[in-house]
Write a protein that holds these residues in place. Structure first.
Motif, short mmCIF file in Angstrom:
data_model
loop_
_atom_site.label_atom_id
_atom_site.label_comp_id
_atom_site.label_asym_id
_atom_site.label_seq_id
_atom_site.Cartn_x
_atom_site.Cartn_y
_atom_site.Cartn_z
N GLU A 160 0.85 -1.18 0.00
CA GLU A 160 0.00 0.00 0.00
C GLU A 160 0.89 1.24 0.00
OE1 GLU A 160 -2.40 -0.27 3.48
OE2 GLU A 160 -3.66 -1.90 2.70
N LEU A 161 0.47 2.26 -0.71
CA LEU A 161 1.20 3.53 -0.70
C LEU A 161 0.78 4.36 0.50
CD1 LEU A 161 1.03 4.58 -4.47
CD2 LEU A 161 2.90 3.42 -3.28
N ASP A 162 1.72 5.09 1.07
CA ASP A 162 1.44 5.97 2.19
C ASP A 162 1.89 7.38 1.81
OD1 ASP A 162 2.26 7.49 4.72
OD2 ASP A 162 1.12 5.82 5.54
N THR A 163 0.95 8.31 1.84
CA THR A 163 1.24 9.67 1.38
C THR A 163 1.37 10.67 2.52
OG1 THR A 163 -1.13 10.15 1.13
CG2 THR A 163 0.02 9.23 -0.79
N LYS A 164 1.34 10.22 3.78
CA LYS A 164 1.30 11.16 4.90
C LYS A 164 2.41 10.96 5.92
CE LYS A 164 -3.73 11.71 4.67
NZ LYS A 164 -5.01 11.57 5.41
N ARG A 165 2.84 9.74 6.16
CA ARG A 165 3.71 9.47 7.30
C ARG A 165 5.10 10.10 7.12
NH1 ARG A 165 7.16 5.76 9.93
NH2 ARG A 165 6.41 5.14 12.00
N GLY A 166 5.62 10.67 8.21
CA GLY A 166 6.97 11.22 8.19
C GLY A 166 8.02 10.16 8.46
N LEU A 167 9.24 10.61 8.71
CA LEU A 167 10.34 9.70 9.02
C LEU A 167 10.45 9.52 10.53
CD1 LEU A 167 13.19 10.85 6.58
CD2 LEU A 167 11.69 8.85 6.36
N ASP A 168 10.37 8.28 11.00
CA ASP A 168 10.54 8.01 12.43
C ASP A 168 12.03 8.00 12.77
OD1 ASP A 168 11.64 5.20 12.15
OD2 ASP A 168 9.69 4.92 11.19
N HIS A 169 12.33 7.89 14.08
CA HIS A 169 13.75 8.02 14.47
C HIS A 169 14.59 6.85 14.00
CE1 HIS A 169 12.91 5.35 18.00
NE2 HIS A 169 14.21 5.14 17.97
N GLY A 170 13.96 5.70 13.70
CA GLY A 170 14.73 4.60 13.14
C GLY A 170 15.33 4.95 11.80
N ALA A 171 14.68 5.87 11.09
CA ALA A 171 15.18 6.32 9.79
C ALA A 171 16.02 7.59 9.92
CB ALA A 171 14.01 6.54 8.83
N TRP A 172 15.47 8.64 10.56
CA TRP A 172 16.14 9.93 10.45
C TRP A 172 17.39 10.04 11.31
CZ3 TRP A 172 16.85 13.03 14.66
CH2 TRP A 172 15.91 13.02 15.69
N VAL A 173 17.47 9.30 12.42
CA VAL A 173 18.68 9.39 13.25
C VAL A 173 19.91 8.95 12.46
CG1 VAL A 173 19.89 8.40 15.23
CG2 VAL A 173 17.56 9.26 15.50
N ILE A 174 19.82 7.81 11.80
CA ILE A 174 20.99 7.35 11.05
C ILE A 174 21.20 8.16 9.78
CG2 ILE A 174 20.94 5.02 12.01
CD1 ILE A 174 19.67 4.08 9.36
N LEU A 175 20.12 8.56 9.11
CA LEU A 175 20.28 9.34 7.89
C LEU A 175 20.86 10.71 8.18
CD1 LEU A 175 17.00 8.47 5.93
CD2 LEU A 175 19.30 7.52 5.61
N LYS A 176 20.48 11.29 9.32
CA LYS A 176 21.04 12.59 9.71
C LYS A 176 22.54 12.52 9.91
CE LYS A 176 20.87 16.84 11.45
NZ LYS A 176 20.62 18.03 10.60
N LEU A 177 23.01 11.39 10.46
CA LEU A 177 24.44 11.21 10.67
C LEU A 177 25.17 10.88 9.36
CD1 LEU A 177 24.20 9.20 14.00
CD2 LEU A 177 25.26 11.46 13.73
N MET A 178 24.56 10.05 8.54
CA MET A 178 25.21 9.62 7.30
C MET A 178 25.14 10.68 6.21
SD MET A 178 23.70 5.70 7.33
CE MET A 178 24.39 5.21 5.75
N TYR A 179 24.01 11.33 6.10
CA TYR A 179 23.78 12.32 5.03
C TYR A 179 23.12 13.56 5.63
CZ TYR A 179 24.63 8.13 2.29
OH TYR A 179 25.20 6.99 1.78
N PRO A 180 23.90 14.36 6.36
CA PRO A 180 23.34 15.47 7.15
C PRO A 180 22.63 16.55 6.35
CG PRO A 180 25.74 15.60 7.06
CD PRO A 180 25.36 14.26 6.50
N ASN A 181 22.91 16.66 5.06
CA ASN A 181 22.30 17.71 4.26
C ASN A 181 20.90 17.37 3.77
OD1 ASN A 181 24.63 19.33 4.46
ND2 ASN A 181 25.57 18.30 2.71
N ALA A 182 20.45 16.15 4.01
CA ALA A 182 19.12 15.71 3.58
C ALA A 182 18.89 16.00 2.10
CB ALA A 182 18.03 16.35 4.44
N ASP A 183 19.94 15.81 1.31
CA ASP A 183 19.85 16.16 -0.11
C ASP A 183 19.72 14.94 -1.02
OD1 ASP A 183 22.38 15.19 0.42
OD2 ASP A 183 23.45 16.75 -0.67
N ILE A 184 19.45 13.77 -0.43
CA ILE A 184 19.19 12.56 -1.21
C ILE A 184 17.74 12.14 -0.96
CG2 ILE A 184 19.84 10.16 -1.62
CD1 ILE A 184 22.61 10.80 -0.54
N PRO A 185 16.96 11.93 -2.02
CA PRO A 185 15.57 11.53 -1.83
C PRO A 185 15.47 10.22 -1.04
CG PRO A 185 15.96 12.16 -4.10
CD PRO A 185 17.31 12.10 -3.44
#
Length: 263
Positions: A100-125
């Motif tokens: 199912e597609l989800d058009t509303k949910r944001g990024l939970d900390h399981g995703a954004w904590v590591i992505l913030k450290l790995m790719y801090p500029n949030a410039d990769i889709p």
């Protein structure tokens, strides 16, 4: 071709800490060529039907409590990529995998904590994906396997969780470097099965691995199973490299595994 990764997200406070693990995650973000997009399976998004995000820009979800106020001010405004979402839909349709597609949910900390450290500029889709503890490990592996061709399109597949993750056993007030033996024994067993790609044995970890009931309690399986999604996404190569492993609070593991070789 990019690999797939299993990345432990640890405690949310990692996002504002400076230690060996956070420094490693910062370095690994520079290890690979810049990805066209990142597909991330998070232990903190559970659903009975596979969810696939289709958003323009993600909100940042603070799905935790009791941490410093600084943590709640962090934003990770990654954008989505509808073309990659469409590619994922094609992969699932070709293998009859319900989604199912989800058009509303944001990024939970399981995703954004590591992505913030790995790719801090949030410039990769980013395309966010759910996990399902009700599936068998083989079914979880097959979902990952259905996406392996995305790696050939410079898409990085990341599964976020924790291989030793028992919140009832961690000692948050004690971080002196002491590691519980049971956690080491489980991780040592796991390392052998992963590096030799003994997936049938891994699929039965709950009955075969030493101390499995402590390392992966029933209420914590959602943190372990992202491993199977990540391994499935590298089924074409079946190679595994342990890039990092450390522990916090007595037994909470910070493991990073690379599946498939970067070419």
């Amino acid at each position: 071709m990019l690999p797939s990764l299993f990345v432990a997200h640890g405690a949310p406070i990692l996002a504002i800490e400076d230690n060996d693990y956070t420094q490693f995650l910062e370095q690994i973000g520079r290890k690979y060529p810049k990805a066209k997009a990142i597909v991330v399976f998070s232990a903190h998004w559970e659903s009975r039907t596979q969810k696939v995000s289709k958003v323009d820009e993600f909100e940042t979800i603070y799905d935790f409590g009791g941490f410093p106020e600084e943590l709640y001010r962090i934003k990770y405004p990654a954008r989505g990529d509808h073309s990659i979402t469409k590619e994922i839909e094609k992969c699932f349709l070709s293998r009859n995998i319900p989604y199912e597609l989800d058009t509303k949910r944001g990024l939970d900390h399981g995703a954004w904590v590591i992505l913030k450290l790995m790719y801090p500029n949030a410039d990769i889709p980013v395309i966010s994906m759910s996990v399902d503890t009700n599936l068998t490990p083989m079914e979880q592996y097959e979902i990952g396997k259905s996406l392996l061709d995305l790696r050939k399109q410079d898409v990085l597949i990341v599964a976020s969780g924790g291989l030793v993750h028992n919140l009832g056993a961690v000692r948050m007030g004690s971080d002196d470097g002491t590691i519980d033996q049971w956690a080491c024994e489980f991780d040592t067993w796991l390392e052998h099965q992963i590096t030799t790609w003994e997936v049938e044995t891994l699929f039965n970890y709950h009955s075969l691995a030493p101390n499995a009931e402590l390392a992966v309690p029933p209420y914590g399986r959602e943190h372990f199973i992202p491993l199977f999604y990540a391994m499935g996404a590298a089924d074409d190569e079946q190679s595994a490299t342990l890039l990092h492993r450390s522990y916090r609070y007595g037994n909470l593991s910070h493991s990073v595994w690379q599946f498939g070789d970067k070419k």
